[in-house]
Design a protein around this motif. Structure first.
Motif, PDB file in Angstrom:
ATOM      1  N   PRO A 121       0.812  -1.232   0.000  1.00 50.16           N
ATOM      2  CA  PRO A 121       0.000   0.000   0.000  1.00 50.16           C
ATOM      3  C   PRO A 121       0.842   1.277   0.000  1.00 50.16           C
ATOM      4  O   PRO A 121       0.432   2.293  -0.552  1.00 50.16           O
ATOM      5  CB  PRO A 121      -0.840  -0.095   1.267  1.00 50.16           C
ATOM      6  CG  PRO A 121      -0.469  -1.350   1.956  1.00 50.16           C
ATOM      7  CD  PRO A 121       0.544  -2.078   1.139  1.00 50.16           C
ATOM      8  N   ILE A 122       2.031   1.214   0.576  1.00 49.79           N
ATOM      9  CA  ILE A 122       2.912   2.380   0.584  1.00 49.79           C
ATOM     10  C   ILE A 122       3.392   2.671  -0.838  1.00 49.79           C
ATOM     11  O   ILE A 122       3.401   3.820  -1.286  1.00 49.79           O
ATOM     12  CB  ILE A 122       4.107   2.149   1.540  1.00 49.79           C
ATOM     13  CG1 ILE A 122       3.602   2.018   2.982  1.00 49.79           C
ATOM     14  CG2 ILE A 122       5.129   3.272   1.409  1.00 49.79           C
ATOM     15  CD1 ILE A 122       4.636   1.528   3.969  1.00 49.79           C
ATOM     16  N   LEU A 123       3.761   1.618  -1.556  1.00 47.19           N
ATOM     17  CA  LEU A 123       4.195   1.804  -2.945  1.00 47.19           C
ATOM     18  C   LEU A 123       3.053   2.284  -3.826  1.00 47.19           C
ATOM     19  O   LEU A 123       3.259   3.094  -4.735  1.00 47.19           O
ATOM     20  CB  LEU A 123       4.793   0.506  -3.485  1.00 47.19           C
ATOM     21  CG  LEU A 123       6.119   0.098  -2.846  1.00 47.19           C
ATOM     22  CD1 LEU A 123       6.544  -1.274  -3.329  1.00 47.19           C
ATOM     23  CD2 LEU A 123       7.201   1.123  -3.125  1.00 47.19           C
ATOM     24  N   GLU A 124       1.840   1.806  -3.543  1.00 43.14           N
ATOM     25  CA  GLU A 124       0.676   2.289  -4.297  1.00 43.14           C
ATOM     26  C   GLU A 124       0.469   3.783  -4.068  1.00 43.14           C
ATOM     27  O   GLU A 124       0.165   4.523  -4.999  1.00 43.14           O
ATOM     28  CB  GLU A 124      -0.565   1.499  -3.906  1.00 43.14           C
ATOM     29  CG  GLU A 124      -0.542   0.085  -4.441  1.00 43.14           C
ATOM     30  CD  GLU A 124      -1.753  -0.734  -4.042  1.00 43.14           C
ATOM     31  OE1 GLU A 124      -2.769  -0.153  -3.648  1.00 43.14           O
ATOM     32  OE2 GLU A 124      -1.672  -1.969  -4.144  1.00 43.14           O
ATOM     33  N   GLU A 125       0.643   4.246  -2.827  1.00 40.02           N
ATOM     34  CA  GLU A 125       0.532   5.683  -2.538  1.00 40.02           C
ATOM     35  C   GLU A 125       1.581   6.467  -3.311  1.00 40.02           C
ATOM     36  O   GLU A 125       1.278   7.512  -3.899  1.00 40.02           O
ATOM     37  CB  GLU A 125       0.723   5.945  -1.029  1.00 40.02           C
ATOM     38  CG  GLU A 125      -0.458   5.606  -0.173  1.00 40.02           C
ATOM     39  CD  GLU A 125      -0.194   5.933   1.292  1.00 40.02           C
ATOM     40  OE1 GLU A 125       0.527   6.920   1.583  1.00 40.02           O
ATOM     41  OE2 GLU A 125      -0.699   5.181   2.141  1.00 40.02           O
ATOM     42  N   LEU A 126       2.816   5.987  -3.301  1.00 41.73           N
ATOM     43  CA  LEU A 126       3.880   6.676  -4.037  1.00 41.73           C
ATOM     44  C   LEU A 126       3.558   6.729  -5.528  1.00 41.73           C
ATOM     45  O   LEU A 126       3.799   7.747  -6.180  1.00 41.73           O
ATOM     46  CB  LEU A 126       5.223   5.987  -3.813  1.00 41.73           C
ATOM     47  CG  LEU A 126       5.845   6.123  -2.426  1.00 41.73           C
ATOM     48  CD1 LEU A 126       7.121   5.293  -2.332  1.00 41.73           C
ATOM     49  CD2 LEU A 126       6.126   7.577  -2.089  1.00 41.73           C
ATOM     50  N   ALA A 127       3.017   5.634  -6.054  1.00 42.47           N
ATOM     51  CA  ALA A 127       2.674   5.588  -7.479  1.00 42.47           C
ATOM     52  C   ALA A 127       1.641   6.650  -7.829  1.00 42.47           C
ATOM     53  O   ALA A 127       1.756   7.320  -8.857  1.00 42.47           O
ATOM     54  CB  ALA A 127       2.160   4.205  -7.846  1.00 42.47           C
ATOM     55  N   VAL A 128       0.640   6.811  -6.977  1.00 40.63           N
ATOM     56  CA  VAL A 128      -0.415   7.790  -7.235  1.00 40.63           C
ATOM     57  C   VAL A 128       0.122   9.213  -7.057  1.00 40.63           C
ATOM     58  O   VAL A 128      -0.096  10.088  -7.897  1.00 40.63           O
ATOM     59  CB  VAL A 128      -1.621   7.539  -6.309  1.00 40.63           C
ATOM     60  CG1 VAL A 128      -2.618   8.689  -6.380  1.00 40.63           C
ATOM     61  CG2 VAL A 128      -2.291   6.222  -6.665  1.00 40.63           C
ATOM     62  N   GLU A 129       0.842   9.440  -5.964  1.00 45.61           N
ATOM     63  CA  GLU A 129       1.321  10.795  -5.660  1.00 45.61           C
ATOM     64  C   GLU A 129       2.376  11.290  -6.643  1.00 45.61           C
ATOM     65  O   GLU A 129       2.537  12.489  -6.829  1.00 45.61           O
ATOM     66  CB  GLU A 129       1.889  10.834  -4.236  1.00 45.61           C
ATOM     67  CG  GLU A 129       0.813  10.657  -3.176  1.00 45.61           C
ATOM     68  CD  GLU A 129       1.381  10.487  -1.778  1.00 45.61           C
ATOM     69  OE1 GLU A 129       2.601  10.707  -1.588  1.00 45.61           O
ATOM     70  OE2 GLU A 129       0.601  10.133  -0.881  1.00 45.61           O
ATOM     71  N   HIS A 130       3.104  10.369  -7.248  1.00 49.00           N
ATOM     72  CA  HIS A 130       4.208  10.760  -8.139  1.00 49.00           C
ATOM     73  C   HIS A 130       4.019  10.217  -9.552  1.00 49.00           C
ATOM     74  O   HIS A 130       4.994   9.989 -10.279  1.00 49.00           O
ATOM     75  CB  HIS A 130       5.540  10.271  -7.552  1.00 49.00           C
ATOM     76  CG  HIS A 130       5.826  10.805  -6.191  1.00 49.00           C
ATOM     77  ND1 HIS A 130       6.297  12.080  -5.969  1.00 49.00           N
ATOM     78  CD2 HIS A 130       5.677  10.244  -4.963  1.00 49.00           C
ATOM     79  CE1 HIS A 130       6.438  12.273  -4.667  1.00 49.00           C
ATOM     80  NE2 HIS A 130       6.065  11.179  -4.038  1.00 49.00           N
ATOM     81  N   GLU A 131       2.755  10.025  -9.958  1.00 53.15           N
ATOM     82  CA  GLU A 131       2.488   9.389 -11.248  1.00 53.15           C
ATOM     83  C   GLU A 131       3.054  10.149 -12.440  1.00 53.15           C
ATOM     84  O   GLU A 131       3.320   9.552 -13.485  1.00 53.15           O
ATOM     85  CB  GLU A 131       0.989   9.147 -11.430  1.00 53.15           C
ATOM     86  CG  GLU A 131       0.165  10.405 -11.535  1.00 53.15           C
ATOM     87  CD  GLU A 131      -1.319  10.091 -11.639  1.00 53.15           C
ATOM     88  OE1 GLU A 131      -1.675   9.001 -12.099  1.00 53.15           O
ATOM     89  OE2 GLU A 131      -2.119  10.948 -11.245  1.00 53.15           O
ATOM     90  N   GLU A 132       3.271  11.435 -12.304  1.00 57.31           N
ATOM     91  CA  GLU A 132       3.843  12.223 -13.401  1.00 57.31           C
ATOM     92  C   GLU A 132       5.333  11.945 -13.576  1.00 57.31           C
ATOM     93  O   GLU A 132       5.884  12.128 -14.647  1.00 57.31           O
ATOM     94  CB  GLU A 132       3.642  13.726 -13.149  1.00 57.31           C
ATOM     95  CG  GLU A 132       2.191  14.142 -13.072  1.00 57.31           C
ATOM     96  CD  GLU A 132       1.451  13.903 -14.374  1.00 57.31           C
ATOM     97  OE1 GLU A 132       2.028  14.164 -15.438  1.00 57.31           O
ATOM     98  OE2 GLU A 132       0.301  13.432 -14.327  1.00 57.31           O
TER      99      GLU A 132
END
Length: 108
Positions: A40-51
């Protein structure tokens, strides 16, 4: 379980090494408790830094060739790739601030 893209031995080159963006690769396994905690932490990073980055998962049990190629002996292992090159490694489940600091050069 995860919203992150699964990468296989067959797709690793196209999905990771030829990516236009830096890629964080989560090497994990279904039976690994710390891997489940990290997801879930990596999923958050993926969403927050998707650009800026892509975050993908490689199941080491289902994709032994790529795990062997990068010498994966401990999981979870998060490898950062930029321009087709392995540039950083983080071993073990870590809190989000620690991961953000470790990979800050790719997230900024």
């Amino acid at each position: 379980m995860s919203q992150l893209k699964s990468v296989t031995d067959a797709s690793f080159e196209d999905d990771v090494l030829k990516s236009d963006k830096p890629v964080l690769v989560d090497f994990w396994a279904e039976w690994c408790g710390p891997c489940r905690a990290l997801s879930p932490i990596l999923e958050e990073l993926a969403v927050e830094h998707e650009e800026r980055i892509e975050v993908v998962k490689v199941n080491v049990d289902e994709n032994p060739a790529i795990a062997a190629k990068f010498g994966i002996t401990s999981i979870p292992a998060v490898f950062a790739f930029k321009d087709g090159q392995h540039v950083h490694t983080s071993i073990g489940a870590k809190p989000k601030p620690a991961l953000e600091q470790e990979f800050s050069d790719l997230l900024a």
